[in-house]
Design an enzyme around this catalytic site. Sequence first.
Site, PDB file in Angstrom:
ATOM      1  CE1 TYR A  65      -4.416  -1.383   0.347  1.00  0.00           C
ATOM      2  CE2 TYR A  65      -2.957  -3.250   0.772  1.00  0.00           C
ATOM      3  CZ  TYR A  65      -4.202  -2.748   0.434  1.00  0.00           C
ATOM      4  OH  TYR A  65      -5.237  -3.617   0.165  1.00  0.00           O
ATOM      5  CG  ASP A 111      -1.291 -11.502   0.282  1.00  0.00           C
ATOM      6  OD1 ASP A 111      -1.314 -11.008   1.421  1.00  0.00           O
ATOM      7  OD2 ASP A 111      -1.849 -10.977  -0.696  1.00  0.00           O
ATOM      8  CG  HIS A 116      -3.097  -6.130  -6.540  1.00  0.00           C
ATOM      9  ND1 HIS A 116      -3.765  -6.891  -5.614  1.00  0.00           N
ATOM     10  CD2 HIS A 116      -3.728  -4.923  -6.559  1.00  0.00           C
ATOM     11  CE1 HIS A 116      -4.758  -6.180  -5.101  1.00  0.00           C
ATOM     12  NE2 HIS A 116      -4.750  -4.985  -5.657  1.00  0.00           N
ATOM     13  CB  ILE A 131      16.547 -22.475 -17.689  1.00  0.00           C
ATOM     14  CG1 ILE A 131      15.673 -22.680 -18.928  1.00  0.00           C
ATOM     15  CG2 ILE A 131      18.029 -22.484 -18.042  1.00  0.00           C
ATOM     16  CD1 ILE A 131      15.849 -21.590 -19.989  1.00  0.00           C
ATOM     17  N   GLY A 182       3.750 -16.145   1.621  1.00  0.00           N
ATOM     18  CA  GLY A 182       4.830 -16.573   2.491  1.00  0.00           C
ATOM     19  C   GLY A 182       4.712 -16.162   3.938  1.00  0.00           C
ATOM     20  CD  GLU A 183       4.263 -10.748   5.085  1.00  0.00           C
ATOM     21  OE1 GLU A 183       5.412 -10.658   5.560  1.00  0.00           O
ATOM     22  OE2 GLU A 183       3.611  -9.776   4.691  1.00  0.00           O
ATOM     23  CG  ASP A 236      11.698 -29.525 -18.412  1.00  0.00           C
ATOM     24  OD1 ASP A 236      12.278 -28.488 -18.059  1.00  0.00           O
ATOM     25  OD2 ASP A 236      11.764 -30.591 -17.777  1.00  0.00           O
ATOM     26  CG  ASN A 259      -8.414  -6.199   1.426  1.00  0.00           C
ATOM     27  OD1 ASN A 259      -7.329  -6.567   1.865  1.00  0.00           O
ATOM     28  ND2 ASN A 259      -8.511  -5.330   0.440  1.00  0.00           N
ATOM     29  CE1 TYR A 260      -8.369  -6.299  -4.462  1.00  0.00           C
ATOM     30  CE2 TYR A 260      -7.019  -5.474  -2.656  1.00  0.00           C
ATOM     31  CZ  TYR A 260      -7.731  -5.248  -3.822  1.00  0.00           C
ATOM     32  OH  TYR A 260      -7.817  -3.985  -4.342  1.00  0.00           O
ATOM     33  CG  ASP A 261     -12.256 -13.113  -2.371  1.00  0.00           C
ATOM     34  OD1 ASP A 261     -12.962 -14.093  -2.161  1.00  0.00           O
ATOM     35  OD2 ASP A 261     -12.205 -12.139  -1.591  1.00  0.00           O
ATOM     36  CE1 TYR A 262      -5.264 -10.326  -5.536  1.00  0.00           C
ATOM     37  CE2 TYR A 262      -4.519 -11.489  -3.573  1.00  0.00           C
ATOM     38  CZ  TYR A 262      -4.645 -10.312  -4.297  1.00  0.00           C
ATOM     39  OH  TYR A 262      -4.152  -9.139  -3.792  1.00  0.00           O
ATOM     40  CG  HIS A 264      -6.541  -1.239  -7.378  1.00  0.00           C
ATOM     41  ND1 HIS A 264      -7.174  -2.253  -6.710  1.00  0.00           N
ATOM     42  CD2 HIS A 264      -7.544  -0.441  -7.861  1.00  0.00           C
ATOM     43  CE1 HIS A 264      -8.478  -2.091  -6.776  1.00  0.00           C
ATOM     44  NE2 HIS A 264      -8.724  -0.988  -7.456  1.00  0.00           N
ATOM     45  CG  HIS A 296      -3.717  -1.414  -3.285  1.00  0.00           C
ATOM     46  ND1 HIS A 296      -4.861  -0.649  -3.225  1.00  0.00           N
ATOM     47  CD2 HIS A 296      -4.095  -2.595  -3.841  1.00  0.00           C
ATOM     48  CE1 HIS A 296      -5.880  -1.326  -3.724  1.00  0.00           C
ATOM     49  NE2 HIS A 296      -5.441  -2.504  -4.112  1.00  0.00           N
TER      50      HIS A 296
END
Length: 651
Positions: free
Chosen positions: A297, A311, A455, A604, A313-314, A464, A394-397, A614, A453
């Site tokens: 933000y 989001d 995203h 690789i 990882g924490e 491969d 607050n967000y839906d992905y 946003h 903010h």
Amino acid sequence: MSLMRRAYWCGVLLLVPSLGRAAEFLHPLDALTADEYTAVFETMKSSGHLDAVSRFAGVNLHEPPKQEVLRWKQGDPFRREALAIIKQGRRTFEAVVDVTNRKLISWREIQGVEPMLIADESDRVGELVKANPEVQNALRKRGITNLETVSCDGSSPGYFGTAEEQGRRLQRVICSDGRGHANVGGYPIEGLIIVFDSEEQKIMRVIDTGVVPVPSGKADYMGNAIPPRQVPGPISIQQPVPGFRLEGNQVSWQNWHFHFRIDPRVGVVVTNVAYDDGGKLRSVLYEGSLSEIFVPYQDPAEGWYHWTFLDMGEGNTWGSAAGRLDNSDCPDNAVFFDSVVDDSRGIPRNWPHTACLFERETGDFAWRHKAGGVIGEGRRRRDLVLRMITTYGNYDYALDWTFQQDGSIKIGVGATGSVEVKAVRSRTAAEDSDGADRRYGHFVADNTVGVNHDHYFCFRLDLDVDGPQNSFLKESLKTQKLTGDSPRKSVWVTEPKIAKMEGEAQLTMMMEHPALWRVINPNVKSPLGYPTGYEIAPMHNAVSLMTDDDYPQRRAGFILHNLWVTPYREDERYAGGDYPTQSHGGDGLPAWTKGNRPIENTDIVVWYTLGFHHVPRPEDFPIMPTAWHEFELRPFDFFSRNPAVDLPRTR
């Protein structure tokens, strides 16, 4: 359930017996089952390493080595291992467990890291905060005396180099006063911030920057809070027998073949993707998934500067984030899949309808040409969509993997939910005469500003192409000035260059310097003599506007570039690092690529970050329309012709 719906499911069960007997088709990359989670828990319990304060901060599949998976054939035995992250007071340990034999393979302490927040640390935050006399006094100053209507929630505060952060595991807590409204986030208690010690479960300090009235407008959207419009006539999707085949979590559709699992940290992981090209199964993607989400933000105020979320990882494990999908999330012809996640005590919990798979025909055409608009040919297009939806705060992905008949894979993120808002004194922009209230956002309702903010979604793509020995090709489009007899003064030409080292493949999209990005196999040639390849084809995207010395930018260093390429390493999985909670910065991609390793003609991994800035608008409130952002993995010199040219005619 309607007769058609019931008939559909009967058709699925007849076609796909694996829905009832999934164990019949086990795959080395399948997610851990409930029984396997139990085996991990019991193995750890009997190992002697757990004590009364031990908590599980995540249990996940420990993938077999890639070469083992590539050699594996249906029916062959394979190893099953799990990685468990154990938190013991201030210490963090990683354990690798042989699930089949219930044996502890390794146990090691990981120093200087913080695992993601777990439920035990968050469950009582609201209760403890509202019981605090200093907090109660701050609420009374705002005219709030009924604590039953107040909600207080904590989140990881990031890291900003302060003395307070050193050696502590913190949350910053904010509160809302919904007063019976369903969308409590639309009624923020501005200026009240509580710094909370997760480890000791106590308040460190209460910050009160001054009273701002709680917005009193209508922020509800659930149920009949807003009278529904009249929509004439339903649209019915009828597909008694699905066009795809399932064997466990292995999918066959048209010429596509792939496997998937639902991962407790990153959600859907698509693996072993191959295309049947005239009877020859050709590899495209060994493994692809979302790796990290970053949402910073852009308000420097005391209650807002720390809102810089990594989001995946924490946050809490996605058991609290994975949505239960229903017919508003997936069409009537979808097949749903359950998943399993462990709680902080290591006990498995079933999460129903975590993902869905369905065919979609939108009425679009795959290709057409009709001379004069009359004479010619055309074919209708059909897609296969694998979808999962997660909720972080607050967000839906929504995350869609869309397999297309032309050999492309479209990967899309749909952002919706309730925008995060700030209470301000001015009722509207017209009353905000000096612009102070809207300096870092935009009015979305009376006394309510949606804070600006970003995203960012970083994807890990282990392509491969016709095998693991690949290279990365950047094909720049450059102006060529012309002289001589041509009446033209300029044209553009392509200038290809193979990236030999990691530093040459750290790329940022620039409209003024266009380029094509491709993964090629230099050892396999197309019928026309080109190396076979797949293009990473961006669509809308964004680059960070934060400065390099800003702590959020340092912690999410993967947003420095839209694209990175690294040599395959089985332990390099998360773009922001394994442990981003209160991390100091530089982890993940920036750390791995410091050595500038060779990436030519080897195995690789491509890391692609899509993002958007946003600026909230009133049309995003009280609930945001789904905004889709996408990119494609597109065949380039992989086929000898349009692979969708053989689609049948439709009446």
